[in-house]
Design a protein around this motif. Structure first.
Motif, PDB file in Angstrom:
ATOM      1  N   GLU A   1       0.330   3.310   5.845  1.00  0.00           N
ATOM      2  CA  GLU A   1      -0.100   3.121   4.475  1.00  0.00           C
ATOM      3  C   GLU A   1      -1.095   1.995   4.399  1.00  0.00           C
ATOM      4  N   LEU A   2      -2.100   2.152   3.568  1.00  0.00           N
ATOM      5  CA  LEU A   2      -3.016   1.062   3.300  1.00  0.00           C
ATOM      6  C   LEU A   2      -2.289   0.008   2.481  1.00  0.00           C
ATOM      7  N   HIS A   3      -2.652  -1.232   2.680  1.00  0.00           N
ATOM      8  CA  HIS A   3      -2.044  -2.307   1.913  1.00  0.00           C
ATOM      9  C   HIS A   3      -2.523  -2.276   0.472  1.00  0.00           C
ATOM     10  N   LEU A   4      -1.601  -2.361  -0.426  1.00  0.00           N
ATOM     11  CA  LEU A   4      -1.982  -2.526  -1.823  1.00  0.00           C
ATOM     12  C   LEU A   4      -2.549  -3.934  -2.000  1.00  0.00           C
ATOM     13  N   THR A   5      -1.836  -4.891  -1.433  1.00  0.00           N
ATOM     14  CA  THR A   5      -2.389  -6.228  -1.281  1.00  0.00           C
ATOM     15  C   THR A   5      -2.731  -6.342   0.198  1.00  0.00           C
TER      16      THR A   5
ATOM     17  N   ASN B   1       4.211 -10.515  -5.484  1.00  0.00           N
ATOM     18  CA  ASN B   1       3.009 -10.831  -6.258  1.00  0.00           C
ATOM     19  C   ASN B   1       2.927 -10.023  -7.554  1.00  0.00           C
ATOM     20  N   ASN B   2       4.066  -9.334  -7.870  1.00  0.00           N
ATOM     21  CA  ASN B   2       4.129  -8.524  -9.095  1.00  0.00           C
ATOM     22  C   ASN B   2       2.989  -7.499  -9.167  1.00  0.00           C
ATOM     23  N   ARG B   3       2.680  -6.905  -8.033  1.00  0.00           N
ATOM     24  CA  ARG B   3       1.594  -5.927  -7.983  1.00  0.00           C
ATOM     25  C   ARG B   3       2.061  -4.569  -7.482  1.00  0.00           C
ATOM     26  N   PHE B   4       3.368  -4.422  -7.271  1.00  0.00           N
ATOM     27  CA  PHE B   4       3.839  -3.162  -6.701  1.00  0.00           C
ATOM     28  C   PHE B   4       3.855  -2.067  -7.758  1.00  0.00           C
ATOM     29  N   SER B   5       3.364  -0.884  -7.381  1.00  0.00           N
ATOM     30  CA  SER B   5       3.333   0.285  -8.258  1.00  0.00           C
ATOM     31  C   SER B   5       3.796   1.496  -7.468  1.00  0.00           C
ATOM     32  N   PHE B   6       4.838   2.150  -7.950  1.00  0.00           N
ATOM     33  CA  PHE B   6       5.332   3.343  -7.269  1.00  0.00           C
ATOM     34  C   PHE B   6       4.265   4.428  -7.212  1.00  0.00           C
ATOM     35  N   SER B   7       3.591   4.646  -8.335  1.00  0.00           N
ATOM     36  CA  SER B   7       2.586   5.715  -8.368  1.00  0.00           C
ATOM     37  C   SER B   7       1.465   5.443  -7.379  1.00  0.00           C
ATOM     38  N   GLU B   8       1.019   4.193  -7.291  1.00  0.00           N
ATOM     39  CA  GLU B   8      -0.053   3.871  -6.357  1.00  0.00           C
ATOM     40  C   GLU B   8       0.437   3.948  -4.916  1.00  0.00           C
ATOM     41  N   PHE B   9       1.660   3.486  -4.688  1.00  0.00           N
ATOM     42  CA  PHE B   9       2.230   3.526  -3.334  1.00  0.00           C
ATOM     43  C   PHE B   9       2.291   4.963  -2.821  1.00  0.00           C
ATOM     44  N   TYR B  10       2.859   5.868  -3.624  1.00  0.00           N
ATOM     45  CA  TYR B  10       3.024   7.247  -3.167  1.00  0.00           C
ATOM     46  C   TYR B  10       1.698   8.000  -3.159  1.00  0.00           C
ATOM     47  N   ALA B  11       0.786   7.643  -4.057  1.00  0.00           N
ATOM     48  CA  ALA B  11      -0.546   8.267  -4.014  1.00  0.00           C
ATOM     49  C   ALA B  11      -1.240   7.941  -2.703  1.00  0.00           C
ATOM     50  N   ARG B  12      -1.118   6.707  -2.259  1.00  0.00           N
ATOM     51  CA  ARG B  12      -1.725   6.318  -0.983  1.00  0.00           C
ATOM     52  C   ARG B  12      -1.017   6.999   0.191  1.00  0.00           C
ATOM     53  N   ARG B  13       0.293   7.181   0.079  1.00  0.00           N
ATOM     54  CA  ARG B  13       1.009   7.916   1.128  1.00  0.00           C
ATOM     55  C   ARG B  13       0.478   9.345   1.220  1.00  0.00           C
ATOM     56  N   VAL B  14       0.285   9.975   0.071  1.00  0.00           N
ATOM     57  CA  VAL B  14      -0.209  11.346   0.045  1.00  0.00           C
ATOM     58  C   VAL B  14      -1.588  11.417   0.691  1.00  0.00           C
ATOM     59  N   LYS B  15      -2.479  10.511   0.319  1.00  0.00           N
ATOM     60  CA  LYS B  15      -3.832  10.535   0.876  1.00  0.00           C
ATOM     61  C   LYS B  15      -3.843  10.179   2.355  1.00  0.00           C
ATOM     62  N   ARG B  16      -2.832   9.459   2.810  1.00  0.00           N
ATOM     63  CA  ARG B  16      -2.751   9.098   4.227  1.00  0.00           C
ATOM     64  C   ARG B  16      -2.195  10.237   5.075  1.00  0.00           C
ATOM     65  N   ILE B  17      -1.147  10.909   4.569  1.00  0.00           N
ATOM     66  CA  ILE B  17      -0.410  11.874   5.373  1.00  0.00           C
ATOM     67  C   ILE B  17      -0.920  13.304   5.198  1.00  0.00           C
ATOM     68  N   PHE B  18      -1.198  13.692   3.985  1.00  0.00           N
ATOM     69  CA  PHE B  18      -1.418  15.103   3.681  1.00  0.00           C
ATOM     70  C   PHE B  18      -2.666  15.711   4.323  1.00  0.00           C
TER      71      PHE B  18
END
Length: 682
Positions: free
Chosen positions: A12-16, A73-90
């Motif tokens: 996964e790409l780092h969100l931060t 850092n109060n920057r975690f987002s489930f939607s962004e996390f899983y969107a990046r997983r999808v773009k990484r794996i799919f």
């Protein structure tokens, strides 16, 4: 070197964004190369499969670094996390699944394509590990001809990342200590793994509960890296000078941090030990998995400045391989598997080398032309489009499975009649017959053996016993117009004369390990003793090379069954080839590779090796009859496993096909007219 944020496979790409570490890409290279080389040349690197465990640690480290740092850092987002997983794996996974489906359309028989469809659906839904766990067993297809077998590891990772971010987020919200929580889950998973590796090795290999500790090891390392603390710093301060004096000459200035150098080298040694000493026969994962797991933890924790990391792992070649490691992992196994299917045996070395080379080229093209473009940019449409495509691929796979491998395909339609014989356990496919998972008596409720009976109400008159080679007779008997007038009960799993395989295993229901064989014999004797209706006991599935102990075991069984006034018929073991029956039939893109014949001399040699058993039993039990079922194959001039253009076997384990079992039933009925007329009920 150009900065790159790709770290792990699957990653996964780092969100931060964290500081890029090329050495982790290099560690990915070691992991994927070990797996690819093991699959292509198993004797070259016996423990290469532990590369998957290295991937697990890297993945746990990097993904947990993402989650924890962004939570703090109060920057975690489930939607962004899983969107990046999808773009990484799919992207790469979709390409491999679609390519496998297209290749299978042109190459595979219906039964093979049906299984591929099932595994495509499982891969698209990230549940391959559960499908493979459910399929495991004696009649499971050989692993080497499952093109998507390797997706089990991706299933475990993605199942882990469905729940782990939620657990960390919930713990963070209620202010629980994340390290304590991670160590707790790590300990539970590790203990579960070690406790069950002996009694249930398949579950321990495939289920996420037993493998999560490897990902969690990386999670613990991620937390400690983000929060180094005072105690590790003090330990480092004391150990570093000591190691410097031990390792380096007094006048030499240690390059980098001495402790970290030693740490990374020790990690590399542990990885090497895992590659060299772990084998397919090891109780793996179990304790053995600690070698690659600990080695990976030591290397990652040593940091990018450690000598091994910066000199070897961060080299251009290793980093390049690491960058393409995910698509390389996805491509290599289908290519090797399709080559094996087409060749009907292990492909020649030059074919395997070519398959690996093609996998590397496809991996690089996938990375450059598919992965990178789809991961870059902020288009809101990429994620939903990828999700829809994956759903469609999964549906196509399920439809292919549900429709039995699409036998209407023009390229295999001509082989449909032959292919209909390549099916699972034959009694499941016997028309208008009842096959019971359990014998309808309470004394069989706690056994896991195969039970088949043409009627659930009539008392049995003929008992077929032995292993799966005894079960294969069932279809031919119940489909015969005279033999089926008997009430036939088939029970089988283990070679009856083999003896116990070891002490009892608590909770064990696997028939042929531990006390399983003894329990099978106990059950059969109970049924024989309680059912006066049983007239004939037929024993099959014996060894062609019986020793004295084996013969003595069988003689005791014969004596026991005769004491209950049963007539005993012993089948000669049937001839077997050393290759898959499918090699004798043309498939798309390939002519037959074998002729499925056995020289008469070889057949006679096998008969001769079984003669001592016949003589020993006949001397003490003259009423016992012996039936040579190899009349099915031999006509005096040659022995062939094909009759009238149809296969007499159905699988690579040389069980009889439905056609073969039917032909055997005819031959047995003709023999019985003169040797056991009572079994022919008019």
């Amino acid at each position: 070197m150009k900065k790159n944020t790709e770290q792990v496979s699957p990653a996964e790409l780092h969100l931060t964004h964290q500081k890029y570490r090329p050495d982790i890409d290099g560690l990915r290279a070691i992991a994927v190369l070990s797996v690819v080389l093991y699959h292509a040349f198993p004797s070259l690197i016996r423990g290469g499969f532990v590369g998957v465990d290295i991937f697990f640690v890297i993945s746990g480290f990097l993904i947990s670094t993402i989650i924890i740092s962004n939570l703090e850092n109060n920057r975690f987002s489930f939607s962004e996390f899983y969107a990046r997983r999808v773009k990484r794996i799919f992207p790469a996974l979709l390409l491999v699944l679609i390519s496998s489906y297209v290749a299978g359309w042109h190459i595979l028989f219906a039964d093979e394509y049906k299984q591929l469809g099932k595994h495509i659906a499982g891969g698209a839904g990230f549940i391959s590990n559960f499908l493979l766990w459910d399929e495991s067993g004696y009649f499971d297809t050989t692993a080497e001809i499952k093109p998507l077998l390797h997706l089990w590891s991706l299933g475990i990772e993605e199942q882990f990342y469905i729940f782990w971010p939620l657990i960390l987020w919930a713990a963070w919200k209620v202010r629980l200590n994340l390290l304590t929580l991670t160590i707790l889950f790590f300990s539970i998973s590790l203990v579960w793994n070690i406790e069950h590796i002996a009694s249930d090795p398949v579950s321990t290999f495939y289920l996420p509960a037993a493998r999560s500790w490897e990902l969690l090891a990386g999670c613990i390392l991620a937390y400690l890296t983000l929060h180094p603390g005072k105690w590790p710093t003090k330990l480092t301060r004391h150990l570093q000078p000591l190691l410097g004096k031990i390792i380096y000459a007094p006048s030499v200035t240690p390059p980098g941090t001495t402790l970290r150098d030693a740490q990374s080298i020790l990690g590399a040694i542990l990885l090497l030990a895992g590659f060299c000493f772990t084998t397919s026969k090891s109780a793996f994962p179990g304790w053995w998995a600690l070698l690659p797991t600990t080695g990976a933890v030591l290397i990652i924790s040593a940091g990018s400045a450690a000598w091994f990391n910066r000199t070897i792992l961060a080299s251009r070649l290793f980093v390049w391989i690491g960058l393409i490691s995910f698509p390389l992992y996805l491509w290599h196994w289908p290519l090797l598997t399709f080559a094996r299917i087409v060749e009907s045996q292990e492909p020649a070395p030059h074919i395997r080398i070519a398959a690996v080379a093609i996998a590397v080229i496809l991996a690089w093209l996938t990375y450059r032309l598919i992965e990178r473009p789809l991961r870059s940019g902020d288009s809101a449409f990429k994620t939903p489009v990828l999700l829809v495509l994956m759903a469609l691929v999964g549906i196509a796979g399920y439809v292919t499975y549900h429709r039995d491998g699409l036998s209407f395909r023009p390229n295999i339609r001509s082989a449909e009649r032959i292919n209909s014989q390549f099916v699972g356990p034959i009694w499941k496919y016997t028309q208008n017959k009842i096959c019971l998972d359990k014998y309808p008596f309470k004394d069989a409720d706690n056994y896991s053996y195969w039970f088949c009976m043409a009627s659930s109400e009539a008392a049995p008159t003929v008992l077929l016993i032995g292993n799966s080679y005894a079960n294969q007779i069932y279809s031919g008997f119940v489909d015969h117009p005279v033999l089926n007038k008997n009430s036939i009960l088939s029970i089988g799993d283990c070679d009856l004369a083999r003896g116990s395989e070891g002490p009892a295993i608590p909770g064990n229901k696997t028939p042929c390990i531990g006390d399983g064989p003894a329990r099978q014999l106990e059950l059969i004797e109970r049924i024989v003793s309680k059912n006066d209706s049983i007239e004939y006991v037929i024993i099959d599935g014996l060894s062609y090379t019986p020793n004295a102990e084996y013969i003595a075991n069988l003689e005791k069984l014969v004596a026991t069954y005769e004491s209950y006034n049963k007539q005993i018929i012993i089948f000669h073991p049937h001839f077997r080839l050393d290759y898959d029956i499918k090699a004798c039939f043309a498939r798309p893109l390939k002519a037959p590779q074998k002729n499925c014949e056995m020289p008469v001399e070889a057949a006679e040699k096998l008969r001769t090796s079984f003669a001592p058993l016949i003589a020993a039993i006949a001397a003490k039990h003259p009423a016992v009859k012996f039936f040579d079922q190899n009349q099915l194959f031999c006509d005096g001039k040659k022995c062939s496993m094909i009759k009238d253009g149809m296969p007499l076997y159905r699988d690579e384990y040389h069980h009889l096909s439905i056609f073969g079992s039917g032909e055997l039933g005819k031959i047995f009925a003709a023999w019985a007219e003169h040797n056991a007329p009572g079994i022919l009920k008019k």
